[in-house]
Structures are given as structure tokens and as C-alpha cells.
Scaffold this motif. Structure first.
Motif, PDB file in Angstrom:
ATOM      1  N   LYS A 198     -16.966 -19.054  26.600  1.00  0.00           N
ATOM      2  CA  LYS A 198     -17.059 -18.174  27.817  1.00  0.00           C
ATOM      3  C   LYS A 198     -15.862 -17.862  28.467  1.00  0.00           C
ATOM      4  CE  LYS A 198     -19.282 -20.453  31.088  1.00  0.00           C
ATOM      5  NZ  LYS A 198     -18.543 -20.681  32.223  1.00  0.00           N
ATOM      6  N   THR A 199     -14.860 -18.759  28.680  1.00  0.00           N
ATOM      7  CA  THR A 199     -13.720 -18.455  29.179  1.00  0.00           C
ATOM      8  C   THR A 199     -12.921 -17.386  28.466  1.00  0.00           C
ATOM      9  OG1 THR A 199     -13.487 -20.245  30.579  1.00  0.00           O
ATOM     10  CG2 THR A 199     -11.403 -19.316  30.047  1.00  0.00           C
ATOM     11  N   ASN A 200     -12.641 -17.765  26.998  1.00  0.00           N
ATOM     12  CA  ASN A 200     -11.802 -16.712  26.286  1.00  0.00           C
ATOM     13  C   ASN A 200     -12.521 -15.491  26.147  1.00  0.00           C
ATOM     14  OD1 ASN A 200     -10.264 -18.824  25.349  1.00  0.00           O
ATOM     15  ND2 ASN A 200     -11.493 -19.251  23.359  1.00  0.00           N
ATOM     16  N   LEU A 201     -13.882 -15.340  26.254  1.00  0.00           N
ATOM     17  CA  LEU A 201     -14.565 -14.041  26.388  1.00  0.00           C
ATOM     18  C   LEU A 201     -14.274 -13.330  27.704  1.00  0.00           C
ATOM     19  CD1 LEU A 201     -16.531 -11.999  24.977  1.00  0.00           C
ATOM     20  CD2 LEU A 201     -18.563 -13.112  26.223  1.00  0.00           C
ATOM     21  N   ALA A 202     -14.035 -14.068  28.715  1.00  0.00           N
ATOM     22  CA  ALA A 202     -13.784 -13.482  29.991  1.00  0.00           C
ATOM     23  C   ALA A 202     -12.686 -12.964  30.143  1.00  0.00           C
ATOM     24  CB  ALA A 202     -14.224 -14.417  31.228  1.00  0.00           C
ATOM     25  N   MET A 203     -11.496 -13.706  29.559  1.00  0.00           N
ATOM     26  CA  MET A 203     -10.017 -13.226  29.631  1.00  0.00           C
ATOM     27  C   MET A 203      -9.708 -12.508  28.277  1.00  0.00           C
ATOM     28  SD  MET A 203      -8.383 -16.613  31.437  1.00  0.00           S
ATOM     29  CE  MET A 203      -8.696 -17.096  33.014  1.00  0.00           C
ATOM     30  N   MET A 204     -10.484 -12.019  27.661  1.00  0.00           N
ATOM     31  CA  MET A 204      -9.950 -11.471  26.328  1.00  0.00           C
ATOM     32  C   MET A 204      -9.172 -10.185  26.358  1.00  0.00           C
ATOM     33  SD  MET A 204     -13.527  -9.698  24.266  1.00  0.00           S
ATOM     34  CE  MET A 204     -14.378  -8.709  25.471  1.00  0.00           C
ATOM     35  N   LEU A 205      -8.311  -9.749  25.394  1.00  0.00           N
ATOM     36  CA  LEU A 205      -7.874  -8.714  25.363  1.00  0.00           C
ATOM     37  C   LEU A 205      -8.242  -7.928  24.063  1.00  0.00           C
ATOM     38  CD1 LEU A 205      -3.823  -9.995  25.110  1.00  0.00           C
ATOM     39  CD2 LEU A 205      -4.940  -8.482  26.902  1.00  0.00           C
ATOM     40  N   PRO A 206      -8.406  -6.594  24.426  1.00  0.00           N
ATOM     41  CA  PRO A 206      -9.202  -5.958  23.112  1.00  0.00           C
ATOM     42  C   PRO A 206      -8.526  -5.944  21.915  1.00  0.00           C
ATOM     43  CG  PRO A 206      -8.891  -4.587  25.280  1.00  0.00           C
ATOM     44  CD  PRO A 206      -8.141  -5.798  25.552  1.00  0.00           C
ATOM     45  N   PRO A 207      -9.108  -5.776  20.698  1.00  0.00           N
ATOM     46  CA  PRO A 207      -8.143  -5.734  19.520  1.00  0.00           C
ATOM     47  C   PRO A 207      -6.966  -4.645  19.741  1.00  0.00           C
ATOM     48  CG  PRO A 207     -10.311  -5.025  19.133  1.00  0.00           C
ATOM     49  CD  PRO A 207     -10.367  -5.599  20.653  1.00  0.00           C
ATOM     50  N   ALA A 208      -6.150  -4.669  18.494  1.00  0.00           N
ATOM     51  CA  ALA A 208      -4.847  -3.825  19.091  1.00  0.00           C
ATOM     52  C   ALA A 208      -5.458  -2.312  18.669  1.00  0.00           C
ATOM     53  CB  ALA A 208      -3.916  -4.255  18.143  1.00  0.00           C
ATOM     54  N   ALA A 209      -6.362  -2.205  17.590  1.00  0.00           N
ATOM     55  CA  ALA A 209      -6.859  -0.815  17.485  1.00  0.00           C
ATOM     56  C   ALA A 209      -7.493   0.027  18.544  1.00  0.00           C
ATOM     57  CB  ALA A 209      -7.403  -0.809  16.181  1.00  0.00           C
ATOM     58  N   GLU A 257     -11.971  -9.540  19.209  1.00  0.00           N
ATOM     59  CA  GLU A 257     -13.039  -8.939  18.228  1.00  0.00           C
ATOM     60  C   GLU A 257     -14.393  -8.849  18.733  1.00  0.00           C
ATOM     61  OE1 GLU A 257     -11.913  -6.794  15.652  1.00  0.00           O
ATOM     62  OE2 GLU A 257      -9.963  -7.720  15.570  1.00  0.00           O
ATOM     63  N   ASN A 258     -14.569  -9.723  19.659  1.00  0.00           N
ATOM     64  CA  ASN A 258     -15.909  -9.770  20.361  1.00  0.00           C
ATOM     65  C   ASN A 258     -16.364  -8.394  21.105  1.00  0.00           C
ATOM     66  OD1 ASN A 258     -16.223 -12.318  19.314  1.00  0.00           O
ATOM     67  ND2 ASN A 258     -15.471 -13.292  21.240  1.00  0.00           N
ATOM     68  N   LEU A 259     -15.494  -7.739  21.542  1.00  0.00           N
ATOM     69  CA  LEU A 259     -15.483  -6.734  22.183  1.00  0.00           C
ATOM     70  C   LEU A 259     -16.539  -5.598  21.736  1.00  0.00           C
ATOM     71  CD1 LEU A 259     -14.875  -4.839  24.812  1.00  0.00           C
ATOM     72  CD2 LEU A 259     -12.657  -3.984  23.727  1.00  0.00           C
ATOM     73  N   ARG A 260     -15.970  -5.478  20.063  1.00  0.00           N
ATOM     74  CA  ARG A 260     -16.882  -4.614  19.510  1.00  0.00           C
ATOM     75  C   ARG A 260     -18.492  -4.871  19.665  1.00  0.00           C
ATOM     76  NH1 ARG A 260     -12.855  -2.635  15.690  1.00  0.00           N
ATOM     77  NH2 ARG A 260     -10.991  -4.029  15.486  1.00  0.00           N
ATOM     78  N   ALA A 261     -18.879  -5.767  19.580  1.00  0.00           N
ATOM     79  CA  ALA A 261     -20.546  -6.257  19.831  1.00  0.00           C
ATOM     80  C   ALA A 261     -20.865  -5.687  21.296  1.00  0.00           C
ATOM     81  CB  ALA A 261     -20.617  -7.690  19.791  1.00  0.00           C
ATOM     82  N   LEU A 262     -19.954  -5.965  22.129  1.00  0.00           N
ATOM     83  CA  LEU A 262     -20.244  -5.598  23.764  1.00  0.00           C
ATOM     84  C   LEU A 262     -20.500  -4.113  23.656  1.00  0.00           C
ATOM     85  CD1 LEU A 262     -18.725  -8.273  25.737  1.00  0.00           C
ATOM     86  CD2 LEU A 262     -20.741  -8.268  24.676  1.00  0.00           C
TER      87      LEU A 262
END
Length: 626
Positions: A268-279, A527-532
Motif C-alpha cells: 500500500k505505501t509503495n503504491l501511494a509513493m510510487m514513481l512512474p516507470p521511466a518510459a 510498473e503498477n501504474l500501467r494497471a491503474l
């Protein structure tokens, strides 16, 4: 004028009901001194705590405290919700009658602050001007200066929040007494600790700890237990253990807001503070609003669901926080941020901090390092210095950092927006090695609530007879439930039923593993951003997905895979539905839901629809193989 009133008046705290509350508990607790805390007291309190050895410096404007060795975790079995109505008893809320609990707590706390200072901490668990401000104000009394320093980072603190109330008597009355931590019988039949939320009195009485949510009463006790009860009793909102982020599309200027619940160790915390993948970084940004609590309401004007983080800081688990897993968290706990750590290892000469998972391996030279008990590592037998076994850990497994939201690099510009932010999606996700695909979307509200009620995660260790079973954790609120689960489900349906514009629901899982070699099928982290992003596309009609018995899963070509370095074969497996495992799961869900009295018929209908769809698809698949 009483001694307590004199102290409050000098500090500018004029609310007469606060004076009455402090006077009542001064008589019970018998402190030697009373001190009212405001936000400008932080520097002075840090200086005093350093001088008295309660904390140590760990670099420029970075601090470390050590808790008592017996006082290192939340204690669910000693945590109760009390009211005056036995009908409030649920499966998980550990209900007790208030007429039994309150006198016990008064007795435990009698004289507990003799020889000590009682700190009076007036606080607000909401952005100023919030429509939910009425339920967000409170006063905590505590005898622990480190707790005060953490409250100054986790809540908005100051007399002004209590002086101008529409109803001066309506605030949470919270009392924390540390007790004699050497003599409380922790974990025995004679355990004297008790952490009680007397929800229908809006009173929080915690005795026997100085750790985390046991002592920072604005956080879990007010923000979750009392907050969720208030939301239910008022019919106005829901208090949930959720993270909240914004996904900003820099190309269109649109920001999409996603909140959701995940059990412990589910990212949960890693998702909340995530950086988008470089691409994807040139087009998208992820804005951080919070990683632990969200209050949800429906706005009367636009009919949308709004979410608000009542906290002013983040209380994160240090273990496994690293530059790889969570670079934003690492920036937030760097020198100069005012962050306060508890129970991590430190180097007595360099002041460097270390915890398991910060780096791939332990520091090579153990000389000068002291563990979470403040004992020298080098004095241990060699085989216990860097073994990684639980008994030999340098940092306590639940070691924490307390940092202000303002120091998180990806904090949203509008994180103090009084009305909160409009919610586009509500997600759930628990650590699960199979069955759960990468993401499955749910567009029906009752089925979304049903999915949240049956949220679960794998146990952290295998146990006999638990093969294929999850530890169910409804909405990730199992340890924080304050009223019965049937009423809780009805409250969700009622509040969301008022919304003209419904958020989409989804279930996510970053933790599927290959059954042969055990590797994770999904890279996780940014990489989780791709699913969202796919979920947002689905909600707005830019993606259709594939309908399955348990929701809509992406077509591989609908995912934004620009720069994706994961395995396409693994990705295909991540989007499959294992019907045999789901057949087992729906049976276990029925067993789980059957515990809850008064569960709304809409939830049972949703369960029957999913169960029938799984059975039909499984039968069709078997027929096609004949």
C-alpha cells in the motif's frame, strides 16, 4: 481557577468543555505539571528530549527513539471497542460494554502520571475548513514526550482548532497513559494493558504502551475506529484504512484520483509513493495524498464521492523501504526533514541509520553499530551479528518512521484541499501467489462492496489446513472495525448509493508467482501504474477488456507497455482466470460471509452471481475439453 484551567488559559485554549475534560482527568492521573502543546513547540520539545536522552540525533534534523523492548507493536487482543449497546458487537471489533470498560480504565490510570508532565495536545484530523471538520477535532492527554513529537508530525496541532467549534462540547476526548512498561505482564494472563475506544461517548482511553497507534490517539483510534463509527452513526461518511493517490496526465491536464485498501505487506505505501516507470515519466505523475487513512463522503452539490486524508504525516514501516522499492519515502526520511525514527539500528559515531531491506546486505563492518535495543552489534557472537534470523535483526520488524506529509517529494499540491478530492476508482488488493490476476475491474457497486468484504491476503507462513486459504480482511479494516460487519456493508451501500457519479472498483495483485521457480510474474513498484492507467481507460470508455466471471480483465494490447521490460509470457499468465481456484475461493467466501449477521441481501446476491458465473464458466471449460 483550577491548576489545569490556569495552564490552558495561559496557552490560549478557551473552550470551557476542554477545561472540564482536562480537569476531570487531572484528578484521575495526578500529574505534577500540565503543558498545552502547539505546533510551534516542536523545536523546544526536540531539544528537551535530546537533553534527557529520550531521542538521539541521527544526522541533521533527523532523530531516533527506542521503545521499551516489550512495547513494539499494536496489540489487537488488548484493543477493544466499547459502547452502551450490545447490538454494536461484531465479529472483529472486540466489543465490550462501556459500563464495564470505562471504570476499569479509570482505575488503571489512577495516579498514572504522578511525577510526570501531562501534555495537552489539541488537534485536527482534517484539512482546515473540511466539511467533515466536526468529527475531526480532538484533544489527547499523554505523559510521553516522544508521543507528542510524533503527534506534531501526524496531526494539525493547536488551541485554535478547539476554540471556535460550532458545538464546543463535540470533540474526541483521548487519554493516553504509558504505565510501568516493566510491570504490565505483557502477553500473560495478568496483562494490564487495555486500549479502548468508547465509540458512542467519543472517548479514547489507552493504557499500557507508548508505541504507535497505541499512543498516537489521533491516528488509528480516532482516524479509523472512532472515525468509522462517527461516519456510520451520522450517516455522512466512511472512515477507511485506505491509501489515496492522484494520477496526473500531463498531456491532458486531467488528474484521476484512486483510493483503496490493502492488508499488511501488500504494497500500500509503495503504491501511494510510487514513481512512474521511466518510459511513462514524461507524460504521467503520481501525486501522494496519503498511505493509511481516507474519509469518504458524497458531495451534495455535484453527486461525486470525495476522499480526504485526515492525517498530516505518514507513519511508515522502515523494513524493506529502499531506494529501489520506494525512493520517495527515502527522500522523505532524509536529513533535514525532521523525521523521527523508532527502533531502527544506528551507528554511534556516524549517526547513520540502517534497517533490514534498506540495502541488499548488512553493513560489512559491524563496529559502531547498535541495534534497535541500543545494544552493540559487535558484542554479539559472530554467528548472530549478520544472520538475518528474527532474533538477530538489527532493526525491530515493526520499526517506524514518522514524517510530515510536506516532506514527501510527490505530495499533491492540493493535499490540504478542504473538500478532499473526487474519487474515480476504489481498489482492493492483497498479497496472493495465484488465482488473483494483475487487475480485474468491477462496475457494479454491490459487487465492488462484496469484493472489498472478501478481501484477503496470504498468511506470511504456511499452516496446516490452510492451503489455498486467505486471511480475510474486509476492506483492510479487520483490526479497526468499530461496528458490526452487516451494518458496515449496509453503510457502504447507502453512502455510495447517494452518489450520482460512481467510482469504478477493481482488485489488484502485484504478487503472483511462477509455481515452478517462484519468481514474481509482475515487476511491481512503478510498473503498477500501467494497471491503474488501464482501469481509468476502462472507466472512460477507451478500453473494453475481457469479461470474466469475476470481473473485467485487460486485453494485453490495452495496457500501456511502452518501455515495459517484463516478460510478455508472464503477462499473459497474469491476465488468466484460474477457474478451479476460484471455485474453491467462492466456497471459502461463503463461509467467511456467513459469520456476519445482517449482511445486506445485495451482498448475498452479488456472491450468488459470482458463484454461478464461476460454476458456469468452469463447466463450459470442462465441456470444451471433452
Amino acid at each position: 481557577m483550577t491548576h489545569s484551567s490556569s495552564a490552558l488559559s495561559r496557552a490560549g485554549l478557551t473552550n470551557p468543555h476542554v477545561h472540564e475534560f482536562v480537569a476531570e482527568w487531572s484528578r484521575v492521573l495526578a500529574p505534577d505539571h500540565i503543558e498545552v502543546i502547539g505546533s510551534d513547540d516542536d523545536a523546544r520539545l526536540l531539544s528537551e528530549a535530546l537533553a534527557d536522552g529520550e531521542i538521539i540525533e541521527a544526522g541533521h534534523d533527523l532523530y531516533l527513539a527506542h521503545s521499551h523492548p516489550k512495547d513494539t507493536a499494536r496489540s489487537e487482543e488488548r484493543t477493544v471497542v466499547a459502547t452502551h449497546d450490545p447490538a454494536d458487537k461484531g465479529v472483529y471489533n472486540n466489543w465490550r460494554h462501556a459500563e464495564e470498560v470505562r471504570p476499569q480504565q479509570v482505575q488503571r490510570m489512577s495516579g498514572a502520571m504522578t511525577g510526570k508532565t501531562m501534555y495537552v495536545v489539541p488537534y485536527l484530523m482534517a484539512p482546515p475548513g473540511s466539511p467533515l471538520r466536526r468529527w475531526a477535532v480532538g484533544v489527547e492527554l499523554t505523559d510521553n514526550r516522544v508521543v507528542v513529537l510524533q503527534m506534531l508530525r501526524m496531526a494539525r496541532v493547536g488551541a485554535q482548532y478547539l476554540n471556535d467549534l460550532e458545538d464546543p462540547a463535540f470533540f474526541v476526548r483521548a487519554v493516553h497513559a504509558t504505565g510501568d512498561l516493566d510491570a504490565l505482564g505483557q502477553g500473560t494472563e495478568d496483562d494490564q494493558r487495555l486500549f479502548a475506544t468508547i465509540a458512542d461517548r467519543r472517548e479514547i482511553l489507552h493504557f499500557g504502551s507508548a508505541y504507535g497507534g497505541n499512543a498516537l490517539l489521533g491516528k488509528i483510534a480516532h482516524g479509523l475506529r472512532q472515525g468509522s463509527y462517527d461516519g456510520w452513526s451520522s450517516g455522512r461518511f466512511m472512515g477507511e484504512q485506505f491509501m489515496l493517490i492522484g494520477i496526473r496526465d500531463k498531456e491532458t491536464g486531467r488528474v484521476y484520483h484512486v483510493c483503496g485498501g490493502m492488508p499488511s505487506a501488500s504494497g500500500k505505501t509503495n503504491l501511494a509513493m510510487m514513481l512512474p516507470p521511466a518510459a511513462l515519466g514524461e507524460r504521467y505523475e503520481v501525486d501522494f495524498y496519503g498511505d493509511d487513512i481516507v474519509w469518504l463522503r458524497v458531495d451534495d452539490n455535484d453527486g461525486r464521492v470525495y476522499g480526504m486524508n485526515p492525517e498530516y504525516g505518514t507513519f511508515g514501516v522502515a523494513k524493506d523501504t529502499s531506494w529501489e522499492s520506494n525512493p520517495n519515502a527515502m527522500h522523505a526520511v532524509a536529513e533535514g526533514t525532521g523525521t523521527l525514527f523508532v527502533n531502527v539500528a544506528h551507528h554511534e559515531r556516524t549517526h547513520e541509520l540502517w534497517w533490514e531491506g534498506k540495502t541488499p546486505d548488512y553493513p560489512e563492518d559491524v563496529e559502531g553499530w547498535r541495534d534497535w535495543r541500543d545494544e552493540p552489534i559487535c558484542e554479539r557472537p559472530a554467528e548472530h551479528q549478520r544472520s538475518g534470523e528474527d532474533a538477530d535483526l538489527w532493526s525491530q520488524k515493526n520499526s517506524r518512521f514518522t514524517a510530515r506529509l510536506s516532506v514527501v517529494p510527490n505530495i499533491a499540491e492540493d493535499y490540504e484541499r478542504p473538500e478532499g478530492v473526487p474519487i474515480d476508482a476504489i481498489i482492493f488488493g492483497g498479497r496472493c501467489r495465484d488465482r488473483e490476476p494483475l487487475i480485474r475491474a468491477i462496475t457494479n457497486v454491490a459487487e465492488g462492496v462484496y469484493d472489498g468484504l472478501t478481501l484477503g491476503a496470504e498468511a506470511t507462513f504456511a499452516a496446516e489446513g490452510t492451503e489455498g486459504r486467505l486471511r480475510y480482511d474486509p476492506m483492510s479494516m479487520r483490526p479497526f472495525m468499530s461496528f458490526p460487519e452487516g451494518a458496515y456493508a449496509r453503510h457502504w451501500l447507502t453512502v455510495l448509493g447517494q452518489a450520482e457519479h460512481q467510482p469504478v472498483f477493481a482488485h489488484v495483485n502485484w504478487f503472483q508467482r511462477d509455481p515452478e521457480d517462484g519468481h514474481f510474474l509482475w515487476p511491481g513498484y512503478g510498473e503498477n501504474l500501467r494497471a491503474l492507467l488501464w482501469l481509468i481507460d476502462l472507466k472512460e470508455g477507451r478500453a473494453q477488456g475481457r469479461q470474466t466471471p469475476v470481473g473485467i480483465v485487460p486485453l494485453p494490447e490495452e495496457l500501456n507497455l511502452e518501455g515495459f521490460e517484463g516478460s510478455r509470457e508472464d503477462l499473459d499468465r497474469l491476465l488468466e482466470i484460474d477457474l478451479d481456484r476460484w471455485s474453491q475461493e467462492v466456497s471459502l467466501r461463503e463461509e467467511h460471509l456467513s459469520q456476519f449477521e445482517g449482511l445486506p441481501e445485495e451482498i448475498w446476491q452479488a456472491h450468488r452471481r459470482v458463484s454461478a458465473a464461476v460454476a458456469e464458466a468452469r463447466e463450459a471449460a470442462a465441456g470444451s475439453q471433452d
